[in-house]
Each structure stands twice: as structure tokens, then as C-alpha cells.
Design a protein around this motif. Structure first.
Motif, mmCIF file in Angstrom:
data_model
loop_
_atom_site.group_PDB
_atom_site.id
_atom_site.type_symbol
_atom_site.label_atom_id
_atom_site.label_comp_id
_atom_site.label_asym_id
_atom_site.label_seq_id
_atom_site.Cartn_x
_atom_site.Cartn_y
_atom_site.Cartn_z
ATOM 1 N N GLN A 287 114.683 -12.743 -23.593
ATOM 2 C CA GLN A 287 114.883 -11.458 -24.282
ATOM 3 C C GLN A 287 115.674 -11.690 -25.574
ATOM 4 O OE1 GLN A 287 114.646 -7.892 -23.415
ATOM 5 N NE2 GLN A 287 113.360 -8.152 -21.607
ATOM 6 N N THR A 288 116.711 -12.532 -25.487
ATOM 7 C CA THR A 288 117.522 -12.828 -26.676
ATOM 8 C C THR A 288 116.647 -13.503 -27.732
ATOM 9 O OG1 THR A 288 119.473 -13.052 -25.274
ATOM 10 C CG2 THR A 288 119.626 -14.015 -27.471
ATOM 11 N N GLY A 289 115.823 -14.445 -27.302
ATOM 12 C CA GLY A 289 114.910 -15.118 -28.229
ATOM 13 C C GLY A 289 113.938 -14.146 -28.867
ATOM 14 N N TRP A 290 113.398 -13.250 -28.055
ATOM 15 C CA TRP A 290 112.402 -12.295 -28.558
ATOM 16 C C TRP A 290 113.025 -11.350 -29.590
ATOM 17 C CZ3 TRP A 290 107.332 -11.893 -28.544
ATOM 18 C CH2 TRP A 290 106.792 -10.700 -28.998
ATOM 19 N N PHE A 291 114.178 -10.762 -29.226
ATOM 20 C CA PHE A 291 114.824 -9.831 -30.156
ATOM 21 C C PHE A 291 115.319 -10.564 -31.406
ATOM 22 C CE2 PHE A 291 114.687 -6.934 -26.611
ATOM 23 C CZ PHE A 291 114.581 -5.691 -27.210
ATOM 24 N N GLY A 292 115.810 -11.779 -31.228
ATOM 25 C CA GLY A 292 116.313 -12.546 -32.374
ATOM 26 C C GLY A 292 115.196 -12.918 -33.334
ATOM 27 N N LEU A 293 114.121 -13.473 -32.791
ATOM 28 C CA LEU A 293 113.042 -13.979 -33.656
ATOM 29 C C LEU A 293 112.190 -12.851 -34.216
ATOM 30 C CD1 LEU A 293 111.874 -17.125 -31.645
ATOM 31 C CD2 LEU A 293 113.521 -16.973 -33.532
ATOM 32 N N HIS A 294 111.888 -11.850 -33.398
ATOM 33 C CA HIS A 294 110.940 -10.828 -33.847
ATOM 34 C C HIS A 294 111.622 -9.587 -34.425
ATOM 35 C CE1 HIS A 294 107.495 -13.096 -32.627
ATOM 36 N NE2 HIS A 294 108.053 -13.329 -31.454
ATOM 37 N N LEU B 81 110.076 -13.141 -37.644
ATOM 38 C CA LEU B 81 109.392 -14.437 -37.773
ATOM 39 C C LEU B 81 107.884 -14.236 -37.924
ATOM 40 C CD1 LEU B 81 109.601 -17.601 -37.492
ATOM 41 C CD2 LEU B 81 109.167 -17.249 -35.046
ATOM 42 N N GLN B 82 107.298 -14.918 -38.900
ATOM 43 C CA GLN B 82 105.861 -14.802 -39.165
ATOM 44 C C GLN B 82 105.150 -16.097 -38.771
ATOM 45 O OE1 GLN B 82 104.580 -11.804 -40.482
ATOM 46 N NE2 GLN B 82 106.729 -11.212 -40.122
ATOM 47 N N GLY C 36 108.857 -19.370 -30.431
ATOM 48 C CA GLY C 36 108.488 -19.706 -31.809
ATOM 49 C C GLY C 36 107.086 -20.293 -31.859
ATOM 50 N N LYS C 37 106.791 -21.215 -30.941
ATOM 51 C CA LYS C 37 105.447 -21.809 -30.904
ATOM 52 C C LYS C 37 104.414 -20.724 -30.580
ATOM 53 C CE LYS C 37 104.393 -25.404 -31.511
ATOM 54 N NZ LYS C 37 104.066 -25.978 -32.861
ATOM 55 N N ALA C 38 104.740 -19.860 -29.632
ATOM 56 C CA ALA C 38 103.800 -18.786 -29.261
ATOM 57 C C ALA C 38 103.525 -17.853 -30.440
ATOM 58 C CB ALA C 38 104.359 -17.984 -28.077
ATOM 59 N N ALA D 248 123.080 -23.466 -43.277
ATOM 60 C CA ALA D 248 123.241 -22.878 -44.610
ATOM 61 C C ALA D 248 122.742 -23.840 -45.691
ATOM 62 C CB ALA D 248 124.713 -22.519 -44.846
ATOM 63 N N LYS D 249 122.795 -25.148 -45.402
ATOM 64 C CA LYS D 249 122.335 -26.142 -46.386
ATOM 65 C C LYS D 249 120.818 -26.229 -46.451
ATOM 66 C CE LYS D 249 126.264 -29.241 -46.547
ATOM 67 N NZ LYS D 249 126.990 -30.175 -45.738
ATOM 68 N N CYS D 250 120.136 -25.854 -45.373
ATOM 69 C CA CYS D 250 118.682 -26.072 -45.365
ATOM 70 C C CYS D 250 117.891 -24.804 -45.078
ATOM 71 C CB CYS D 250 118.307 -27.181 -44.378
ATOM 72 S SG CYS D 250 118.620 -26.755 -42.673
ATOM 73 N N VAL D 251 118.522 -23.629 -45.229
ATOM 74 C CA VAL D 251 117.760 -22.389 -45.040
ATOM 75 C C VAL D 251 116.932 -22.134 -46.302
ATOM 76 C CG1 VAL D 251 119.675 -20.881 -45.825
ATOM 77 C CG2 VAL D 251 117.903 -19.969 -44.285
ATOM 78 N N ALA D 252 115.712 -21.636 -46.111
ATOM 79 C CA ALA D 252 114.780 -21.443 -47.228
ATOM 80 C C ALA D 252 115.149 -20.221 -48.074
ATOM 81 C CB ALA D 252 113.356 -21.265 -46.682
ATOM 82 N N PHE D 253 114.557 -20.147 -49.256
ATOM 83 C CA PHE D 253 114.623 -18.932 -50.081
ATOM 84 C C PHE D 253 114.125 -17.757 -49.230
ATOM 85 C CE2 PHE D 253 112.066 -16.090 -52.880
ATOM 86 C CZ PHE D 253 113.105 -15.575 -53.637
ATOM 87 N N GLU D 254 114.896 -16.669 -49.175
ATOM 88 C CA GLU D 254 114.611 -15.502 -48.330
ATOM 89 C C GLU D 254 114.569 -15.852 -46.841
ATOM 90 O OE1 GLU D 254 111.298 -13.278 -50.094
ATOM 91 O OE2 GLU D 254 112.834 -12.156 -51.202
ATOM 92 N N GLY D 255 115.303 -16.924 -46.473
ATOM 93 C CA GLY D 255 115.378 -17.292 -45.060
ATOM 94 C C GLY D 255 116.334 -16.382 -44.304
ATOM 95 N N ARG D 256 116.283 -16.502 -42.960
ATOM 96 C CA ARG D 256 117.133 -15.669 -42.102
ATOM 97 C C ARG D 256 117.825 -16.564 -41.062
ATOM 98 N NH1 ARG D 256 111.905 -15.314 -43.329
ATOM 99 N NH2 ARG D 256 111.064 -14.411 -41.421
#
Ligand code: NAP
Length: 328
Positions: A118-125, A130-131, A153-155, A221-229
């Protein structure tokens, strides 16, 4: 019945005592459940130490999620009402929050489908949106919460990078389906970030799922993408990061807090919808809780201590029937 109880907070192995106690009596709106399986979670260690955001009255029994049986024979997933937690033969739990245990999972797996997923689902989606095609970086990827995030994430069609501590956990993360595994004990913080950048052609990770904090956050913080979360899930390292907001500004990334328990309290319909989706994914085989050990009730304190020490992979699940427990 038998139950583990904490009388004085401390390290789990010392603070938890297995005792003979009366069965808990359900309060208003509660039911009594026989514990079939109780999943060990990091918050159990924090509860035993007196460091969790909830401080139940002493003495209390830790154990925040179970698969149990109702008095009319239904197999359900529940969050026990503390102080009567899950490391016991019986618990009480709010009747309105019971969820059906999926038929495709055994008791230990069903117990482990709940908080971590549930934590993964609410966090990622819900929080990070996550796209498919994005890159997801998961810290403690072989752990309970982390392994769930890798599978989700894989799903969702993401490319998943897992960071783990040690060779055995690296193998676990590979078996979970991580596209790249980074062993933080072999690579320092700067190297973790560099390897993520290298793997993503310089772009970095679109979404970071961080149950660890401390140096894991520094690397993120060093490797998060532009517009990353960056999803802040927990602080298993014991260090709560103090991020520099000017850095978030100049790099255009978001830092998102996540407290799943608040969804359970404020939006129970969303929790039920998530459970329906998780049950579907489990039936399809897209997710399967990584239960690495099934432990008798007598082994609960040792299991909580090992989780606290950071030496476990996947989920350790306490199964009272293994030591002849669970009978009235
Ligand atoms: N936000 C929420 O709603 C929510 C819900 C559930 C859980 N959580 C949080 O998620 C985190 C993970 O919980 P979990 O039950 O799944 O535990 P876990 O990830 O299975 O175990 C913790 C892992 O953290 C890593 N770690 C790094 N430094 C550590 C240290 N100094 N001590 C111990 N572990 C360390 C270890 O993995 P590596 O060695 O591979 O790095 C360890 O295996 C906890 O902080 C928990 O409170 C949050």
C-alpha cells in the motif's frame, strides 16, 4: 494466550518478553481475530525502542499488520488495535478496516501484501505519479518496503534501479527484477549517484523511493532527474535528512512526504481500491510478497531485532501455528 509485550522501551531483543496474558476483548466497532501470520515491520523496532510516532500505553504488544481469521472463519488482513499488536495468538482490530486476504497468497504472503505494498502504491502512483518508461530508483531495494516498490515499479512499466547493502541483498534485488543493482557497501554515496547518472545517460532517476534517509537521500538529490520526484518514505538509517531547498529549486525536483497511515485514516475508500488493485496484481503474478522466513511466535523478538539491525532481506513473518500456538 501467548503474546510478546514491551514493559520498558529498549532494543527489541531485550525489551520484548513472551508472556501468558488474557485474550484481548474487542472494544466498540472491533472484532477479535486469531493471528495466522504477523509480518515484521521496521516500525515494530521503533515501537519497541519508544521511537515511533505512536506510543501505545505500556505494556504493549508490537506487530502492526496481520493475516487473521474472524470468529466466523473468514481470512482477512488487518492492522491490529495497539496495545494488542500482532505478535500474539489473538488480536483485536477495527471491523470496518478488515480487507479480504487474496486466495492466491498463503497466510504469510497475505500479511505481507498490506503496508509495504500500500505504501509503495500510494508513494509511486498517488504521490509521485510514476509513468511507464520512467526510471525509478529504490533504496533498500531488497527490504520489505523496497522489494514491494521494485515489483510495483516493474508492474508500472518503469526501469528500476535498486540500491542495497551487500552481496546477498544484491542477488535478491536482481531476482526481484531490478534492471541495475548498486551495492552501497561497495560504492560510496558519490559513486551511487554517478552510477545512476551513467545508467540513465546523464538524465538521472525520475522517481526516487527512499525508506532509508541519511546518505541515501544525499545520493538521491545528486542523481534525481529534471522534474524528478523524491518520495520520503522512512529513515531506516536513523538519520532524518535536512535537504537544501535551494538545491530543489535550482534542479526543478520535488520532495514528497508519504505517511500511508494517514490515507488509512482520511481516505479508507482509496485504501480499499488499492487493495483491490494489489489483489489483481497478485493474482496475475505481477507482484508476490518476498517472504524470506516464516518464524514461530517464539522467534518474534529475534526477528524484530535482526530487521532493526539491517541484516534481513524481504519479509520475516511470524506464524504462531509453527510453534503450536493459535489454539484456545
Ligand atoms: N511512510 C510510510 O507510510 C511507511 C510505511 C511503512 C514503512 N515505512 C518505513 O520504511 C522503512 C523500511 O521499512 P521495512 O520494514 O521495509 O524495513 P527494511 O527496508 O526491510 O529494513 C531496513 C533496511 O534499511 C537499510 N538500512 C540502511 N541503513 C540502515 C541502518 N543504519 N539500520 C538499519 N537498516 C538500514 C537496510 O537495507 P540495505 O542494507 O539494503 O540498505 C535495511 O535492510 C522504515 O523506515 C519504515 O519506518 C514507512
Amino acid at each position: 494466550m501467548q503474546a510478546w509485550r514491551v514493559h520498558t522501551p529498549g532494543e527489541p531483543i531485550e525489551a520484548m518478553r513472551l508472556e501468558e496474558v488474557p485474550e484481548p476483548v474487542p472494544g466498540e466497532g472491533e472484532v477479535r481475530l486469531k493471528v495466522l501470520a504477523a509480518n515484521v515491520n521496521f516500525p515494530d523496532a521503533l515501537l519497541a525502542r519508544g521511537q515511533y510516532q505512536i506510543r501505545p500505553p505500556l505494556p504493549f504488544t508490537p506487530g502492526v499488520e496481520i493475516c487473521g481469521e474472524t470468529e466466523d472463519g473468514r481470512r482477512v488482513i488487518a492492522n491490529p488495535s495497539l496495545p494488542h499488536g500482532g505478535f500474539a495468538e489473538y488480536v483485536t482490530a477495527p471491523a470496518r478496516a478488515l480487507l479480504p486476504a487474496p486466495d492466491t497468497l498463503d497466510d504469510a504472503e497475505a500479511a505481507a501484501l498490506h503496508i509495504g505494498y500500500q505504501t509503495g502504491w500510494f508513494g509511486l502512483h498517488r504521490r509521485a505519479r510514476l509513468q511507464s518508461g520512467e526510471t525509478l530508483l529504490v533504496h533498500a531495494a531488497a527490504g520489505g518496503v523496497g522489494s514491494a516498490a521494485v515489483q510495483l515499479g516493474k508492474a508500472a512499466g518503469a526501469t528500476v534501479i535498486g540500491v542495497v547493502g551487500g552481496k546477498a541483498k544484491a542477488r535478491t534485488a536482481e531476482e526481484l527484477g531490478c534492471d541495475l543493482v548498486i551495492d552501497r557497501t561497495a560504492d560510496d554515496t558519490a559513486q551511487v549517484a554517478a552510477r545512476v547518472k551513467e545508467f540513465t545517460g546523464g538524465r538521472g532517476a525520475d522517481v526516487v523511493y527512499d525508506p532509508v534517509g541519511g546518505e541515501a537521500y544525499t545520493a538521491s538529490a545528486k542523481c534525481v532527474a529534471f522534474e524528478g520526484r523524491i518520495v520520503v518514505v522512512g529513515f531506516a538509517s536513523g538519520t532524518v535528512p535536512a535537504p537544501a531547498l535551494n538545491h530543489a529549486l535550482v534542479k526543478n525536483y520535488a520532495v514528497l512526504g508519504l505517511h500511508w497511515g494517514l490515507y488509512a485514516a482520511k481516505d479508507p475508500a482509496a485504501v480499499l481500491a488499492c487493495h483491490t488493485e494489489l489483489t489483481r496484481l497478485a493474482a496475475e503474478g505481477a507482484v508476490k510478497p518476498l517472504v524470506t522466513e516464516r518464524i514461530p511466535l517464539a522467534g518474534a523478538a529475534d526477528a524484530v531485532q535482526r530487521l532493526a539491525d539491517g541484516t534481513t532481506a524481504g519479509r520475516l513473518v511470524v506464524v504462531p501455528a509453527l510453534d503450536g500456538g493459535g489454539s484456545r
